[in-house]
Design a protein around this motif. Structure first.
Motif, short mmCIF file in Angstrom:
data_model
loop_
_atom_site.label_atom_id
_atom_site.label_comp_id
_atom_site.label_asym_id
_atom_site.label_seq_id
_atom_site.Cartn_x
_atom_site.Cartn_y
_atom_site.Cartn_z
N GLU A 127 46.52 33.34 27.70
CA GLU A 127 45.77 32.57 28.85
C GLU A 127 45.17 33.55 29.60
O GLU A 127 43.76 33.50 30.10
CB GLU A 127 46.46 31.70 29.33
N GLU A 128 45.83 34.42 30.21
CA GLU A 128 45.30 35.42 31.04
C GLU A 128 44.20 36.29 30.43
O GLU A 128 43.17 36.68 30.97
CB GLU A 128 46.46 36.16 31.71
N GLU A 129 44.42 36.68 28.99
CA GLU A 129 43.41 37.56 28.46
C GLU A 129 41.95 36.67 28.53
O GLU A 129 40.89 37.09 28.37
CB GLU A 129 43.74 37.80 27.08
N ARG A 130 42.24 35.41 28.16
CA ARG A 130 40.93 34.42 27.96
C ARG A 130 40.12 34.58 29.30
O ARG A 130 38.89 34.71 29.46
CB ARG A 130 41.52 33.31 27.63
N THR A 131 40.87 34.56 30.36
CA THR A 131 40.27 34.38 31.76
C THR A 131 39.86 35.66 32.21
O THR A 131 38.82 35.67 33.08
CB THR A 131 41.08 33.43 32.52
N ASN A 132 40.61 36.84 31.83
CA ASN A 132 40.29 38.05 32.87
C ASN A 132 39.79 39.06 31.68
O ASN A 132 40.82 39.49 30.89
CB ASN A 132 41.49 38.34 33.38
N PRO A 133 38.49 39.53 31.69
CA PRO A 133 38.32 40.55 30.59
C PRO A 133 38.83 41.83 30.66
O PRO A 133 39.15 42.78 29.73
CB PRO A 133 36.69 40.49 30.58
N MET A 134 38.90 42.18 32.05
CA MET A 134 39.58 43.60 32.34
C MET A 134 41.14 43.68 31.70
O MET A 134 41.37 44.68 31.24
CB MET A 134 39.48 43.79 33.96
N LYS A 135 41.85 42.45 31.89
CA LYS A 135 43.13 42.41 31.48
C LYS A 135 43.03 42.51 29.92
O LYS A 135 44.10 43.44 29.41
CB LYS A 135 43.81 41.31 31.74
N LEU A 136 42.12 41.95 29.20
CA LEU A 136 41.98 42.29 27.93
C LEU A 136 41.65 43.78 27.36
O LEU A 136 42.19 44.15 26.46
CB LEU A 136 40.69 41.42 27.28
N LEU A 137 40.80 44.38 28.15
CA LEU A 137 40.34 45.83 27.81
C LEU A 137 41.82 46.73 28.11
O LEU A 137 42.08 47.82 27.25
CB LEU A 137 39.26 46.32 28.93
#
Length: 326
Positions: A127-137
């Protein structure tokens, strides 16, 4: 007496199924089923522990106004084995488990709680990766670094293994080929040696097809004279009867003296009648024993090693000496 398990029942000719009265049953009625406790629990009334797998005669019913994706949810009622208090629990299709409703508490299950916690954390990260692109990177960079580190550690392990055991498959195959070739050459050399041995023993075949057998001499000469078969010297055999039957003159003319045979002078006395008639015309053929002239032909006498022949010769000598003395 009728059968206990009847397959076909008798229907009378005047049977009318419409006349049978229908009993209206409750919509959510309960059924009695045989089940086992799905988990460990403790009774709230008496504190009795009920372990997983204990069998009960339970009542089953459908839970009204509750379902999960069209799947029905069922409720079960059991009684405590000690105080007979009622315990109820229902199914949970979402987590493929059961949930206690009343009458008991579920014992602590660490594995189940850990699995549930892991599932909740994974869902939160997604859920956090979906909402926060920096976290995904950040997660992607961490995953790439982890992959690089794994590749490096794998290479280090390979180098360590190579230091411990160095196996060169090309050299190994080449060595096997050399051993196989040496075995073939050794077999061929042994074959050639066998052929040479056979030729030396049984002879060698020439161009015209004849087999020539050659005996190896001690000197090892290869001249033509050695190749010619040598004639063996014939041994002259002397019979015992030849010494007595053959005349001395003929023996001296025809035979040469043998150096291996001892020669003795034999004195032969002429017959008395023949001596009187031939005294005027011819001279005696033999000389007296006192004369120094040798006889015309000495008779060969065999060595004493012949046994009986030596005795016979000595007997003839003694008789001739006795005659001459007379």
């Amino acid at each position: 007496m009728s059968e206990r398990k009847v397959l076909n029942k008798y229907y009378p000719p005047d049977f009318d199924p419409s006349k049978i009265p229908r009993v209206r049953q409750a919509k959510n009625r309960q059924f009695t089923v045989r089940l086992m406790a799905p988990f460990n629990m403790k009774c709230k009334t008496c504190g009795e522990y009920i372990y997983k797998g204990k069998k009960f005669n339970a009542r089953k019913e459908d839970v009204e106004n509750e379902n999960y994706l069209g799947i029905r949810i069922y409720r079960f009622y059991i009684k405590c084995t000690r105080c007979l208090s009622e315990i109820s629990f229902k199914t949970d299709p979402q987590s493929t488990d059961y949930v206690v409703e009343a009458g008991a508490t579920r014992n602590f299950m660490a594995l189940k709680l850990a699995e549930e916690q892991a599932v909740r954390e994974m869902e939160a990260e997604k859920e956090e990766e979906r909402t926060n692109p920096m976290k995904l990177l950040e997660n992607r960079t961490k995953a790439s670094r982890g992959e690089i580190e794994m590749v490096e550690t794998l290479e280090e392990l390979k180098e360590l293994n190579k230091r411990k055991v160095v196996v060169n498959f090309d050299d190994m195959l080449h060595r096997y080929d050399e051993e196989r070739q040496s075995e073939v050459e050794a077999a061929a050399a042994a074959e050639i040696e066998d052929e040479q041995l056979i030729k030396s023993v049984f002879g060698e075949r020439t161009e015209d097809g004849t087999i020539v057998k050659r005996l190896v001499d001690d000197g090892g000469s290869s001249s033509d004279e050695d190749k010619r078969p040598k004639k063996q010297a014939k041994m002259l055999t002397v019979k015992a009867t030849d010494l007595l039957a053959a005349p001395l003159n003929n023996a001296s003319k025809n035979k040469k003296p043998n150096p291996l045979v001892k020669i003795k002078t034999a004195l032969i006395k002429p017959n008395s009648d023949a001596a009187s008639t031939s005294s005027s015309s011819t001279t005696p053929s033999t000389a007296p024993s006192t004369s120094t002239t040798a006889p015309s032909a000495p008779a060969p006498i065999v060595k004493s090693s012949l046994g009986g022949l030596s005795l016979l010769g000595s007997y003839s000598d003694s008789s001739s000496h006795s005659d001459s003395d007379n």
